[in-house]
Design a protein around this motif. Structure first.
Motif, PDB file in Angstrom:
ATOM      1  N   TYR A 159       1.106  -1.082   0.215  1.00  0.00           N
ATOM      2  CA  TYR A 159       0.209   0.305  -0.294  1.00  0.00           C
ATOM      3  C   TYR A 159       0.829   1.386   0.046  1.00  0.00           C
ATOM      4  O   TYR A 159       1.590   1.896   1.263  1.00  0.00           O
ATOM      5  N   GLN A 160       1.073   1.849  -1.159  1.00  0.00           N
ATOM      6  CA  GLN A 160       1.014   3.785  -1.239  1.00  0.00           C
ATOM      7  C   GLN A 160      -0.053   4.638  -0.678  1.00  0.00           C
ATOM      8  O   GLN A 160      -1.341   4.301  -1.768  1.00  0.00           O
ATOM      9  N   ALA A 161       0.730   5.772   0.100  1.00  0.00           N
ATOM     10  CA  ALA A 161      -0.204   6.787   0.431  1.00  0.00           C
ATOM     11  C   ALA A 161      -0.241   7.497  -0.128  1.00  0.00           C
ATOM     12  O   ALA A 161       0.614   8.225  -0.665  1.00  0.00           O
TER      13      ALA A 161
END
Length: 115
Positions: A113-115
């Motif tokens: 996951y990458q914000a």
């Protein structure tokens, strides 16, 4: 266990109201019960963090465990932290890694996951 926060950034949100002053206005946590545990590992802290770090809801119980390891940035100085804040050594911090906290790697964590 309480909260273990490895490799984090504590920064002012880019979309925060520009007129809201957060400098030295944000605590690292406060105990909700006597057995509270909060550990920050390798965390960059901007100027929003209170110099004392943690706050209380009256008094901080002696059995509350607050700790930091390798904090950095303008708010990362531990020189004025509350007495209950433990500044961990590398060896002590290693017991708070993900595998130790969860007794393995939890399948529900999305490491991509990458914000």
């Amino acid at each position: 266990m309480g909260h273990t926060l490895p490799i984090q950034k504590i920064i002012r949100s880019p979309d925060a109201n520009a007129t809201t002053v957060t400098d030295a206005g944000c605590s690292l946590g406060r105990p909700w019960n006597d057995l509270a545990i909060t550990v920050y590992l390798n965390t960059y802290m901007n100027e929003s963090v209170l110099p004392e770090g943690f706050t209380s809801m009256g008094s901080i119980p002696d059995i509350t465990f607050y700790a930091e390891f390798n904090s950095s940035g303008p708010g990362g100085s531990t020189s004025a932290r509350v007495a209950q804040d433990h500044i961990l050594t590398s060896e002590q911090a290693s017991s708070f890694i993900l595998e130790e906290v969860f007794d393995g790697i939890p399948a529900w964590i999305d490491f991509d996951y990458q914000a």
